[in-house]
Scaffold this active site. Structure first.
Site, short mmCIF file in Angstrom:
data_model
loop_
_atom_site.label_atom_id
_atom_site.label_comp_id
_atom_site.label_asym_id
_atom_site.label_seq_id
_atom_site.Cartn_x
_atom_site.Cartn_y
_atom_site.Cartn_z
N LYS A 192 20.70 55.50 5.44
CA LYS A 192 20.97 56.26 6.67
C LYS A 192 21.00 55.32 7.89
O LYS A 192 21.90 55.37 8.70
CB LYS A 192 19.89 57.33 6.82
CG LYS A 192 20.08 58.21 8.02
CD LYS A 192 19.03 59.32 8.06
CE LYS A 192 19.06 59.99 9.42
NZ LYS A 192 18.04 61.02 9.56
N GLU A 198 14.70 46.48 2.26
CA GLU A 198 14.94 46.39 0.82
C GLU A 198 16.42 46.57 0.51
O GLU A 198 17.03 45.80 -0.25
CB GLU A 198 14.16 47.50 0.08
CG GLU A 198 12.65 47.37 0.12
CD GLU A 198 12.03 48.14 1.28
OE1 GLU A 198 12.68 48.25 2.35
OE2 GLU A 198 10.89 48.61 1.12
N GLY A 248 16.33 61.72 5.61
CA GLY A 248 16.59 60.92 4.41
C GLY A 248 16.22 61.64 3.13
O GLY A 248 17.00 61.68 2.17
N ARG A 249 15.05 62.25 3.08
CA ARG A 249 14.59 62.87 1.83
C ARG A 249 15.23 64.22 1.58
O ARG A 249 14.93 64.88 0.59
CB ARG A 249 13.06 62.96 1.82
CG ARG A 249 12.46 63.66 3.02
CD ARG A 249 10.94 63.47 3.08
NE ARG A 249 10.36 63.99 4.30
CZ ARG A 249 10.28 63.33 5.46
NH1 ARG A 249 10.79 62.11 5.56
NH2 ARG A 249 9.72 63.87 6.52
N GLU A 334 5.81 62.72 2.06
CA GLU A 334 6.34 62.12 3.29
C GLU A 334 6.52 63.22 4.35
O GLU A 334 6.45 62.96 5.55
CB GLU A 334 7.68 61.42 3.02
CG GLU A 334 8.11 60.49 4.14
CD GLU A 334 9.26 59.56 3.78
OE1 GLU A 334 9.01 58.34 3.58
OE2 GLU A 334 10.41 60.02 3.68
N HIS A 365 -0.19 63.61 -23.77
CA HIS A 365 -0.82 62.54 -24.54
C HIS A 365 -1.34 61.44 -23.64
O HIS A 365 -1.56 60.32 -24.08
CB HIS A 365 0.17 62.00 -25.58
CG HIS A 365 0.63 63.07 -26.52
ND1 HIS A 365 -0.07 63.38 -27.67
CD2 HIS A 365 1.65 63.96 -26.43
CE1 HIS A 365 0.54 64.40 -28.27
NE2 HIS A 365 1.58 64.77 -27.54
N LYS A 494 5.85 48.61 7.46
CA LYS A 494 7.14 47.91 7.61
C LYS A 494 7.02 46.81 8.66
O LYS A 494 7.48 45.69 8.47
CB LYS A 494 8.22 48.90 8.08
CG LYS A 494 8.76 49.80 7.00
CD LYS A 494 9.94 50.60 7.56
CE LYS A 494 10.29 51.78 6.68
NZ LYS A 494 11.31 52.66 7.25
O1 F6P Z 1 18.22 55.59 4.20
P1 F6P Z 1 17.37 54.56 4.85
O2 F6P Z 1 17.57 54.52 6.33
O3 F6P Z 1 17.59 53.22 4.23
O4 F6P Z 1 15.87 54.93 4.64
C1 F6P Z 1 15.30 54.99 3.37
C2 F6P Z 1 13.98 55.69 3.36
O5 F6P Z 1 13.08 55.02 4.19
C3 F6P Z 1 12.23 55.96 4.85
O6 F6P Z 1 12.57 55.96 6.20
C4 F6P Z 1 10.79 55.64 4.70
O7 F6P Z 1 10.55 54.28 4.80
C5 F6P Z 1 12.55 57.28 4.19
O8 F6P Z 1 12.26 58.36 4.98
C6 F6P Z 1 13.97 57.11 3.86
O9 F6P Z 1 14.38 58.04 2.91
#
Ligand code: F6P
Length: 529
Positions: A192, A198, A248-249, A334, A365, A494
């Site tokens: 987003k 990452e 995002g979620r 979250e 199990h 972060k």
């Molecule tokens: O889509 P982006 O901006 O890479 O964010 C990824 C994820 O990182 C977060 O902001 C949390 O670190 C989530 O809410 C989000 O889904």
């Protein structure tokens, strides 16, 4: 608002769920909601009629209905970020206009979905080029939803094979790309913000693996930050955007769901949206006592606030929902893992339980020992389909269903010491050995669970289930008075990670770093030397 429920805590904790069944021959019918093919059974909880009435009064007092209208109506209910919350607009297939700042957003949403569908068709029919594999690079909401759904819908796959890279650990990239052919692999960079450490690192490394700049033609981006995609080298025509009114979620219903669409095709993807939309309509219109998301939320609140259980387990008896618990962990924790109310005041009760789980029967199990006999009670949320997708393996599905039903039954019923003794005596045991072993074979029972029964895991049903949980999170958030749509709690880690990258390279430790971290860094550098 809470006084009535708080006053019930003591009696609720002493109550035997089995007594509730004895007292009410119709409990299984009346503590159960059926809607659009789904059945949500919450009769195996300690909620009684008075408790349910108090829970419903709580939802009324918290103005769930008003807040629900505010959300669907596009008001900026995500107050800390000044944003509307309109993931539901992404699946408003036959909806009325949805206004944000006086503008109807649906024409844009529909146009983007059409672009996605045209793109997906071109990849699936080969006109985009020969694509055998798709790799989605994203994390959190830009990974968990699509990954969970692609896995859930395996019987509907008729497109390229989809893979997911999320972790900054290079092992994820290496192992996922092993065996793929760069010439026939399409990359989706899903972020987003297009700034997530990452994802951007993985995207850059994937581009190198794919052959550098010349491979950019097989990269598409999904983001709200089109200009950042251009900086990466992905032009606007291969960017699928979405508004900041999609968290995002909550985002897999739109462009973030492109990998799902590529795997199952635009038609099945639409059915997925239709299932979610149907649940939205149910949530908007059903009486609270017959409203599945509302009651699912209230059961959660009962278990946590009245009975004091701080965790809940999600236990899908459906291997293809193996990633649903992880998906729900983000969605629920979250969203509602917060300590302050919307106005910044401290919450006076713990909001949002720890959510965890595994598919059945595997969990049985592993950790079910604690669920059945541990001192900490874990409310369990079972889910199961009446039918599977493998008619030739009916015996497997029957065993799966039997196990699911047996677990909730065992949790409810338990086994007394007398019963344990009788069983052992029947096997010929006696004396001290009998006395000792019988104690180990006692199950307290009276452990709450719910069961969500669906006909079969189709795209439509998956849409219903996910939308059900999204609205459950919303209702719980409203009742706790928190903002379920921000996530400030992820920021500090972060920030510190950014500062520690040079330290891991041996370029000095940031001020204020604790002695423990300093020592760990020293050791890491020493091992590397
Ligand atoms: O889509 P982006 O901006 O890479 O964010 C990824 C994820 O990182 C977060 O902001 C949390 O670190 C989530 O809410 C989000 O889904």
């Amino acid at each position: 608002m809470w006084a009535e429920l708080d006053a019930m805590a003591e009696s609720a904790k002493k109550r035997r769920i089995s007594d509730l069944f004895k007292a009410d021959a119709f409990r299984a019918d009346s503590f159960c909601i059926e809607a659009d093919g789904l059945l949500f059974d919450y009769s195996k909880t300690s909620i009684d009629d008075i408790g349910r009435a108090a829970l419903l009064a709580l939802a009324e007092a918290a103005d769930v209905a008003g807040k629900r209208s505010a959300m669907f109506g596009g008001q900026a209910i995500n107050e800390t970020e000044g944003r509307s919350v309109l993931h539901t607009a992404l699946r408003a297939l036959d909806g009325q206009p949805v206004l944000v700042d006086g503008q109807d957003i649906l024409p844009d949403v529909n146009a983007t979905r059409e672009r996605m569908a045209a793109f997906a068709r071109s990849v699936r029919d080969g006109s985009f080029g020969h694509i055998t594999d798709v790799v989605n690079i994203g994390i959190g909401g830009s990974d968990l939803g699509p990954l969970m759904a692609v896995m859930a819908l395996a019987p509907y796959h008729d497109g390229p094979k989809c893979h997911f890279i999320s972790n900054v650990d290079g092992a994820d990239l290496t192992d996922t790309l092993a065996g793929l052919d760069p010439a026939s692999t399409l990359f989706i960079v899903a972020s987003k913000t297009f700034t997530t450490q990452e994802t951007m690192l993985n995207a850059r490394s994937a581009l190198k693996w794919a052959g550098g700049e010349s491979a950019l033609e097989r990269f598409v981006a999904i983001s709200s930050a089109v200009e950042k995609c251009a900086e990466f080298g992905i032009p606007a025509e291969r960017v699928f955007g979405f508004g900041d009114w999609v968290g995002g979620r909550y985002s897999m219903w739109g462009p973030i769901g492109l990998s799902i669409m590529l795997a199952v095709g635009p038609g099945a993807f639409e059915k997925f949206l239709r299932g979610a939309q149907a649940m939205d309509n149910h949530f908007k219109t059903a009486e609270f006592s017959e409203n599945m998301p509302v009651m699912l939320a209230l059961v959660g609140i009962w278990n946590q606030q009245v009975c004091g259980h701080g965790t809940r387990a999600v236990l899908p008896y459906e291997q293809r929902l193996a990633r649903l618990p992880a998906y729900l962990q983000q969605l629920e924790m979250e969203s509602n893992g917060k300590s302050v109310a919307l106005d910044g005041s401290a919450l006076d009760r713990v909001a949002g339980p720890v959510v965890w789980g595994e598919p059945g029967t595997n969990g049985q199990h592993a950790f079910y020992q604690l669920i059945h006999q541990g001192q900490q009670v874990v409310p369990c949320e079972f889910m199961v389909g009446a039918e599977g997708h493998e008619p030739e393996l009916m015996e497997h599905h029957r065993a799966l269903v039997a196990n699911c039903l047996a677990q909730s039954e065992a949790l409810l019923r338990g086994r007394s010491e007398e019963e344990a003794r009788a069983q052992l005596e029947a096997k010929g045991m006696s004396g001290r050995q009998l006395d000792q072993l019988a104690k180990h074979r006692v199950f307290s029972g009276n452990r709450p669970s719910t069961t969500l029964l669906y006909p079969r895991l189709t795209p439509y049903v998956l849409g219903q289930i996910v939308s059900l949980y999204e609205h459950r999170v919303f209702v719980e958030g409203v009742i706790y008075g928190i903002n379920s749509f921000d996530q400030w709690g992820v920021e500090l880690g972060k920030e510190l990670a950014g500062g520690l990258v040079p330290a891991v390279e041996g370029k000095g430790v940031p001020d204020g770093t604790s002695g423990s971290t300093f020592r760990l860094l020293e050791r890491i550098l020493h091992i590397r030397d």
